[in-house]
Enzyme design. Structure first.
Site, PDB file in Angstrom:
ATOM      1  N   ILE A 159       0.832  -1.204   0.000  1.00  0.00           N
ATOM      2  CA  ILE A 159       0.000   0.000   0.000  1.00  0.00           C
ATOM      3  C   ILE A 159       0.866   1.253   0.000  1.00  0.00           C
ATOM      4  O   ILE A 159       0.614   2.200  -0.758  1.00  0.00           O
ATOM      5  CB  ILE A 159      -0.973  -0.006   1.195  1.00  0.00           C
ATOM      6  N   SER A 234      -4.102   2.537   8.507  1.00  0.00           N
ATOM      7  CA  SER A 234      -3.408   1.303   8.867  1.00  0.00           C
ATOM      8  C   SER A 234      -4.164   0.553   9.960  1.00  0.00           C
ATOM      9  O   SER A 234      -5.015  -0.285   9.665  1.00  0.00           O
ATOM     10  CB  SER A 234      -1.967   1.610   9.277  1.00  0.00           C
ATOM     11  N   ARG A 235      -3.876   0.856  11.213  1.00  0.00           N
ATOM     12  CA  ARG A 235      -4.570   0.269  12.348  1.00  0.00           C
ATOM     13  C   ARG A 235      -4.877   1.378  13.343  1.00  0.00           C
ATOM     14  O   ARG A 235      -4.054   2.264  13.572  1.00  0.00           O
ATOM     15  CB  ARG A 235      -3.716  -0.829  13.018  1.00  0.00           C
ATOM     16  N   GLU A 264     -13.423  -0.622  17.367  1.00  0.00           N
ATOM     17  CA  GLU A 264     -14.340  -0.676  16.222  1.00  0.00           C
ATOM     18  C   GLU A 264     -15.417  -1.728  16.467  1.00  0.00           C
ATOM     19  O   GLU A 264     -15.076  -2.854  16.844  1.00  0.00           O
ATOM     20  CB  GLU A 264     -13.564  -0.997  14.939  1.00  0.00           C
ATOM     21  N   HIS A 283     -14.014   2.493   8.546  1.00  0.00           N
ATOM     22  CA  HIS A 283     -13.183   1.375   8.079  1.00  0.00           C
ATOM     23  C   HIS A 283     -13.642   0.895   6.700  1.00  0.00           C
ATOM     24  O   HIS A 283     -13.899  -0.288   6.461  1.00  0.00           O
ATOM     25  CB  HIS A 283     -13.212   0.215   9.081  1.00  0.00           C
TER      26      HIS A 283
END
Length: 316
Positions: A159, A234-235, A264, A283
Protein backbone atom coordinates in the site's frame (compact mmCIF):
# COMPACT_ATOMS: atom_id res chain seq x y z
CA UNK A 1 -15.74 -30.89 3.48
CA UNK A 2 -17.90 -28.88 5.85
CA UNK A 3 -17.13 -25.16 5.77
CA UNK A 4 -18.27 -22.72 8.48
CA UNK A 5 -18.15 -19.03 7.52
CA UNK A 6 -18.41 -17.23 10.86
CA UNK A 7 -18.76 -13.53 9.97
CA UNK A 8 -19.82 -13.24 6.34
CA UNK A 9 -21.48 -9.92 7.18
CA UNK A 10 -18.02 -8.33 7.50
CA UNK A 11 -17.35 -9.09 3.83
CA UNK A 12 -20.85 -8.93 2.36
CA UNK A 13 -22.92 -6.37 4.24
CA UNK A 14 -25.00 -5.39 1.19
CA UNK A 15 -25.45 -8.85 -0.31
CA UNK A 16 -23.50 -8.08 -3.48
CA UNK A 17 -20.91 -10.87 -3.21
CA UNK A 18 -21.90 -14.33 -4.41
CA UNK A 19 -21.29 -17.43 -2.29
CA UNK A 20 -21.11 -19.67 -5.37
CA UNK A 21 -17.32 -20.02 -5.33
CA UNK A 22 -17.43 -21.13 -1.70
CA UNK A 23 -20.26 -23.57 -2.31
CA UNK A 24 -18.19 -25.32 -4.98
CA UNK A 25 -15.62 -26.23 -2.31
CA UNK A 26 -17.87 -28.01 0.15
CA UNK A 27 -20.97 -27.97 2.35
CA UNK A 28 -21.05 -24.30 3.38
CA UNK A 29 -22.77 -22.85 6.44
CA UNK A 30 -22.99 -19.05 6.16
CA UNK A 31 -23.32 -17.18 9.46
CA UNK A 32 -23.69 -13.36 9.31
CA UNK A 33 -21.91 -12.61 12.60
CA UNK A 34 -20.64 -14.72 15.50
CA UNK A 35 -20.31 -13.63 19.12
CA UNK A 36 -17.53 -15.14 21.28
CA UNK A 37 -19.96 -17.38 23.15
CA UNK A 38 -21.36 -18.71 19.85
CA UNK A 39 -18.05 -19.48 18.15
CA UNK A 40 -17.64 -23.16 19.00
CA UNK A 41 -21.32 -23.90 18.39
CA UNK A 42 -21.28 -22.15 15.02
CA UNK A 43 -18.18 -24.06 13.92
CA UNK A 44 -19.68 -27.36 15.04
CA UNK A 45 -18.08 -30.27 13.21
CA UNK A 46 -16.74 -28.21 10.29
CA UNK A 47 -13.27 -29.04 8.99
CA UNK A 48 -12.77 -25.63 7.39
CA UNK A 49 -13.38 -22.39 9.30
CA UNK A 50 -13.45 -19.02 7.54
CA UNK A 51 -13.54 -15.75 9.43
CA UNK A 52 -12.45 -12.14 9.48
CA UNK A 53 -12.43 -10.94 13.10
CA UNK A 54 -13.85 -13.84 15.11
CA UNK A 55 -11.46 -15.02 17.84
CA UNK A 56 -10.35 -18.61 17.35
CA UNK A 57 -8.79 -19.35 20.72
CA UNK A 58 -7.28 -22.43 22.31
CA UNK A 59 -10.63 -23.07 24.00
CA UNK A 60 -12.50 -22.89 20.69
CA UNK A 61 -10.02 -25.22 19.00
CA UNK A 62 -10.35 -27.74 21.84
CA UNK A 63 -14.16 -27.68 21.53
CA UNK A 64 -14.01 -28.19 17.75
CA UNK A 65 -11.64 -31.13 17.14
CA UNK A 66 -12.65 -31.48 13.48
CA UNK A 67 -10.96 -28.19 12.46
CA UNK A 68 -8.21 -28.80 9.93
CA UNK A 69 -8.00 -25.42 8.23
CA UNK A 70 -8.64 -21.79 9.20
CA UNK A 71 -8.89 -19.23 6.41
CA UNK A 72 -8.93 -15.49 7.01
CA UNK A 73 -10.82 -12.84 5.08
CA UNK A 74 -8.00 -10.52 6.14
CA UNK A 75 -4.26 -10.00 6.15
CA UNK A 76 -3.99 -9.79 9.93
CA UNK A 77 -4.31 -12.96 11.98
CA UNK A 78 -3.98 -11.78 15.57
CA UNK A 79 -7.48 -13.17 16.26
CA UNK A 80 -6.16 -16.73 15.81
CA UNK A 81 -4.11 -18.65 18.37
CA UNK A 82 -1.47 -19.40 15.76
CA UNK A 83 0.84 -21.44 17.98
CA UNK A 84 -1.90 -23.69 19.29
CA UNK A 85 -3.29 -24.15 15.78
CA UNK A 86 0.18 -25.26 14.66
CA UNK A 87 0.41 -27.65 17.62
CA UNK A 88 -2.92 -29.16 16.54
CA UNK A 89 -1.77 -29.41 12.88
CA UNK A 90 -4.35 -26.85 11.78
CA UNK A 91 -3.27 -24.87 8.73
CA UNK A 92 -3.94 -21.13 8.92
CA UNK A 93 -3.87 -19.02 5.75
CA UNK A 94 -4.47 -15.31 5.33
CA UNK A 95 -5.24 -13.09 2.35
CA UNK A 96 -2.59 -10.52 1.56
CA UNK A 97 -2.40 -7.58 -0.84
CA UNK A 98 -6.07 -7.72 -1.83
CA UNK A 99 -6.81 -4.11 -0.88
CA UNK A 100 -3.73 -2.25 -2.14
CA UNK A 101 -5.42 -0.22 -4.87
CA UNK A 102 -8.53 0.54 -2.81
CA UNK A 103 -6.67 1.81 0.27
CA UNK A 104 -4.26 3.89 -1.81
CA UNK A 105 -7.24 5.32 -3.71
CA UNK A 106 -8.99 6.32 -0.48
CA UNK A 107 -5.78 7.87 0.82
CA UNK A 108 -5.82 10.19 -2.17
CA UNK A 109 -9.55 10.76 -1.81
CA UNK A 110 -8.72 12.21 1.61
CA UNK A 111 -5.85 14.28 0.23
CA UNK A 112 -7.94 15.69 -2.61
CA UNK A 113 -10.85 16.34 -0.28
CA UNK A 114 -8.56 18.47 1.86
CA UNK A 115 -6.81 20.30 -0.98
CA UNK A 116 -9.74 20.90 -3.35
CA UNK A 117 -12.54 21.57 -0.84
CA UNK A 118 -15.14 19.96 -3.11
CA UNK A 119 -17.64 19.44 -0.29
CA UNK A 120 -17.27 23.01 0.95
CA UNK A 121 -17.84 24.50 -2.48
CA UNK A 122 -20.79 22.23 -3.18
CA UNK A 123 -22.42 23.47 0.02
CA UNK A 124 -21.65 27.07 -0.91
CA UNK A 125 -23.21 26.67 -4.36
CA UNK A 126 -26.33 25.00 -2.96
CA UNK A 127 -26.63 27.81 -0.41
CA UNK A 128 -26.82 30.28 -3.30
CA UNK A 129 -23.46 31.96 -2.67
CA UNK A 130 -22.26 31.69 -6.29
CA UNK A 131 -25.54 33.07 -7.62
CA UNK A 132 -25.05 36.22 -5.59
CA UNK A 133 -21.41 36.75 -6.53
CA UNK A 134 -20.64 39.42 -9.18
CA UNK A 135 -17.69 37.58 -10.82
CA UNK A 136 -17.65 34.37 -12.87
CA UNK A 137 -15.48 32.52 -10.35
CA UNK A 138 -16.19 32.23 -6.64
CA UNK A 139 -13.23 31.05 -4.56
CA UNK A 140 -13.22 32.40 -0.99
CA UNK A 141 -12.12 29.02 0.40
CA UNK A 142 -8.39 28.42 -0.23
CA UNK A 143 -7.44 25.37 -2.30
CA UNK A 144 -3.99 23.97 -3.03
CA UNK A 145 -2.03 22.08 -5.68
CA UNK A 146 -0.33 18.86 -4.69
CA UNK A 147 2.65 19.42 -6.98
CA UNK A 148 5.65 20.33 -4.88
CA UNK A 149 4.04 19.32 -1.59
CA UNK A 150 5.82 16.72 0.55
CA UNK A 151 4.05 13.49 1.40
CA UNK A 152 5.71 11.38 4.08
CA UNK A 153 4.69 7.72 3.94
CA UNK A 154 5.25 5.63 7.06
CA UNK A 155 5.34 2.01 5.97
CA UNK A 156 6.48 0.86 2.55
CA UNK A 157 4.62 -2.35 1.94
CA UNK A 158 2.35 -2.82 -1.06
CA UNK A 159 0.00 0.00 0.00
CA UNK A 160 2.79 2.42 0.86
CA UNK A 161 4.42 1.76 -2.51
CA UNK A 162 1.13 2.35 -4.35
CA UNK A 163 0.57 5.62 -2.47
CA UNK A 164 4.08 6.72 -3.49
CA UNK A 165 3.33 5.80 -7.10
CA UNK A 166 0.18 7.95 -7.07
CA UNK A 167 2.01 10.78 -5.33
CA UNK A 168 4.66 10.74 -8.05
CA UNK A 169 1.93 11.18 -10.65
CA UNK A 170 0.90 14.36 -8.80
CA UNK A 171 4.52 15.62 -8.85
CA UNK A 172 4.79 15.49 -5.08
CA UNK A 173 7.98 15.22 -3.07
CA UNK A 174 8.01 11.73 -1.52
CA UNK A 175 9.65 10.76 1.76
CA UNK A 176 9.59 7.17 3.03
CA UNK A 177 10.01 5.86 6.57
CA UNK A 178 10.08 2.10 6.99
CA UNK A 179 11.56 -0.54 9.30
CA UNK A 180 14.08 -1.81 6.79
CA UNK A 181 15.55 0.24 3.99
CA UNK A 182 13.99 -0.94 0.72
CA UNK A 183 16.25 -2.00 -2.13
CA UNK A 184 16.50 0.46 -5.02
CA UNK A 185 13.91 2.82 -3.54
CA UNK A 186 13.72 5.89 -5.82
CA UNK A 187 12.57 8.13 -2.98
CA UNK A 188 14.15 9.69 0.08
CA UNK A 189 14.24 7.20 2.97
CA UNK A 190 14.63 8.49 6.49
CA UNK A 191 13.65 7.97 10.12
CA UNK A 192 10.10 8.58 11.34
CA UNK A 193 10.67 11.91 13.05
CA UNK A 194 12.51 13.40 10.08
CA UNK A 195 9.68 12.26 7.82
CA UNK A 196 7.15 13.80 10.22
CA UNK A 197 8.93 17.16 10.26
CA UNK A 198 9.10 17.34 6.45
CA UNK A 199 5.51 16.33 5.77
CA UNK A 200 2.75 18.47 4.36
CA UNK A 201 0.80 15.22 4.32
CA UNK A 202 1.73 12.44 6.76
CA UNK A 203 0.15 9.08 5.96
CA UNK A 204 0.50 5.81 7.85
CA UNK A 205 0.53 2.41 6.14
CA UNK A 206 2.44 0.37 8.71
CA UNK A 207 1.51 -2.81 10.59
CA UNK A 208 0.50 -2.68 14.24
CA UNK A 209 3.44 -3.82 16.35
CA UNK A 210 4.75 -3.07 19.83
CA UNK A 211 6.87 -0.32 18.27
CA UNK A 212 4.06 1.28 16.26
CA UNK A 213 1.31 1.05 18.88
CA UNK A 214 0.53 4.62 19.95
CA UNK A 215 3.30 6.03 17.76
CA UNK A 216 1.03 8.91 16.74
CA UNK A 217 1.21 10.64 20.10
CA UNK A 218 1.75 14.11 21.51
CA UNK A 219 5.50 13.97 20.87
CA UNK A 220 5.12 13.02 17.21
CA UNK A 221 2.27 15.46 16.62
CA UNK A 222 4.32 18.29 18.10
CA UNK A 223 6.91 17.77 15.34
CA UNK A 224 4.36 18.14 12.52
CA UNK A 225 3.93 21.40 10.64
CA UNK A 226 0.90 23.34 11.81
CA UNK A 227 -0.27 23.32 8.18
CA UNK A 228 0.11 19.55 7.78
CA UNK A 229 -2.58 16.87 7.77
CA UNK A 230 -2.44 13.35 9.16
CA UNK A 231 -3.94 10.27 7.47
CA UNK A 232 -4.30 6.85 9.07
CA UNK A 233 -5.63 3.86 7.14
CA UNK A 234 -3.41 1.30 8.87
CA UNK A 235 -4.57 0.27 12.35
CA UNK A 236 -6.46 2.38 14.85
CA UNK A 237 -4.13 1.58 17.71
CA UNK A 238 -1.18 3.35 16.10
CA UNK A 239 -2.95 6.55 17.23
CA UNK A 240 -3.17 7.87 20.76
CA UNK A 241 -6.66 9.23 20.23
CA UNK A 242 -6.61 11.61 23.19
CA UNK A 243 -3.33 13.18 22.01
CA UNK A 244 -4.60 13.54 18.45
CA UNK A 245 -7.88 15.13 19.57
CA UNK A 246 -5.95 17.64 21.65
CA UNK A 247 -3.63 18.48 18.75
CA UNK A 248 -6.62 19.05 16.45
CA UNK A 249 -8.64 21.07 18.94
CA UNK A 250 -5.63 23.25 19.74
CA UNK A 251 -4.93 23.66 15.98
CA UNK A 252 -1.43 22.24 16.31
CA UNK A 253 -2.02 20.47 12.99
CA UNK A 254 -4.40 21.36 10.16
CA UNK A 255 -6.50 18.21 10.08
CA UNK A 256 -6.79 14.44 10.25
CA UNK A 257 -8.43 11.79 8.10
CA UNK A 258 -8.96 8.44 9.79
CA UNK A 259 -10.41 5.19 8.46
CA UNK A 260 -9.57 3.13 11.55
CA UNK A 261 -10.00 3.63 15.28
CA UNK A 262 -8.66 1.77 18.28
CA UNK A 263 -12.13 0.45 19.09
CA UNK A 264 -14.34 -0.68 16.22
CA UNK A 265 -17.25 -0.10 15.88
CA UNK A 266 -16.44 3.39 17.11
CA UNK A 267 -17.07 4.08 20.78
CA UNK A 268 -19.47 7.01 21.25
CA UNK A 269 -17.06 8.55 23.73
CA UNK A 270 -13.97 8.54 21.51
CA UNK A 271 -12.33 11.97 21.86
CA UNK A 272 -12.00 12.16 18.08
CA UNK A 273 -15.74 12.09 17.37
CA UNK A 274 -16.12 15.85 17.74
CA UNK A 275 -12.52 16.93 17.26
CA UNK A 276 -11.89 19.93 15.01
CA UNK A 277 -11.07 19.23 11.35
CA UNK A 278 -11.25 15.47 11.85
CA UNK A 279 -12.84 13.31 9.15
CA UNK A 280 -13.63 9.72 10.14
CA UNK A 281 -14.80 6.99 7.78
CA UNK A 282 -16.04 3.65 9.21
CA UNK A 283 -13.18 1.38 8.08
CA UNK A 284 -14.25 1.57 4.43
CA UNK A 285 -10.99 2.02 2.54
CA UNK A 286 -10.74 -1.72 1.82
CA UNK A 287 -14.44 -2.26 1.12
CA UNK A 288 -15.01 -1.54 -2.57
CA UNK A 289 -16.93 -4.24 -4.44
CA UNK A 290 -13.90 -5.16 -6.53
CA UNK A 291 -11.72 -5.51 -3.43
CA UNK A 292 -14.17 -7.69 -1.53
CA UNK A 293 -14.77 -9.86 -4.58
CA UNK A 294 -11.02 -10.26 -4.98
CA UNK A 295 -10.72 -11.14 -1.30
CA UNK A 296 -13.27 -13.95 -1.56
CA UNK A 297 -11.43 -15.23 -4.62
CA UNK A 298 -8.12 -15.32 -2.73
CA UNK A 299 -9.72 -17.16 0.18
CA UNK A 300 -11.18 -19.76 -2.20
CA UNK A 301 -7.85 -20.21 -4.02
CA UNK A 302 -6.16 -20.67 -0.63
CA UNK A 303 -8.58 -23.48 0.20
CA UNK A 304 -8.01 -25.14 -3.19
CA UNK A 305 -4.25 -25.01 -2.72
CA UNK A 306 -4.54 -26.54 0.75
CA UNK A 307 -6.84 -29.30 -0.52
CA UNK A 308 -4.24 -30.04 -3.21
CA UNK A 309 -1.53 -30.36 -0.57
CA UNK A 310 0.29 -27.17 -1.57
CA UNK A 311 -0.96 -24.47 0.84
CA UNK A 312 -0.24 -20.83 0.00
CA UNK A 313 -0.37 -17.70 2.19
CA UNK A 314 0.26 -19.98 5.18
CA UNK A 315 1.02 -18.06 8.38
CA UNK A 316 1.85 -20.97 10.68
Amino acid sequence: MKIAVLDWYTVNISGDISTTSLEKLGDVKIIPLTSPEETAENIGDAEIVLCNKVMITREVIDKCPNIKYIGLFATGYNNIDIEYAKEKNITVCNAGSYSTNAVAQQTFAYILDYCNKIRDYDIAVKNGEWEKFPSFSYFPIPTAELAGKTISIVGYGSIGRKVAELAKAFDMNIVISTRTKPVDCPYEVTDVMTAVKKADILTFHCPLTEKTKGIINAELLSEMKQTAILINTSRGAVVNEKDLAEALNQEKIAGAYLDVLEKEPMSPDTPLKNARNCVITPHTSWASFETRNRLVGIVCENIKAWLNGTPVNKVN
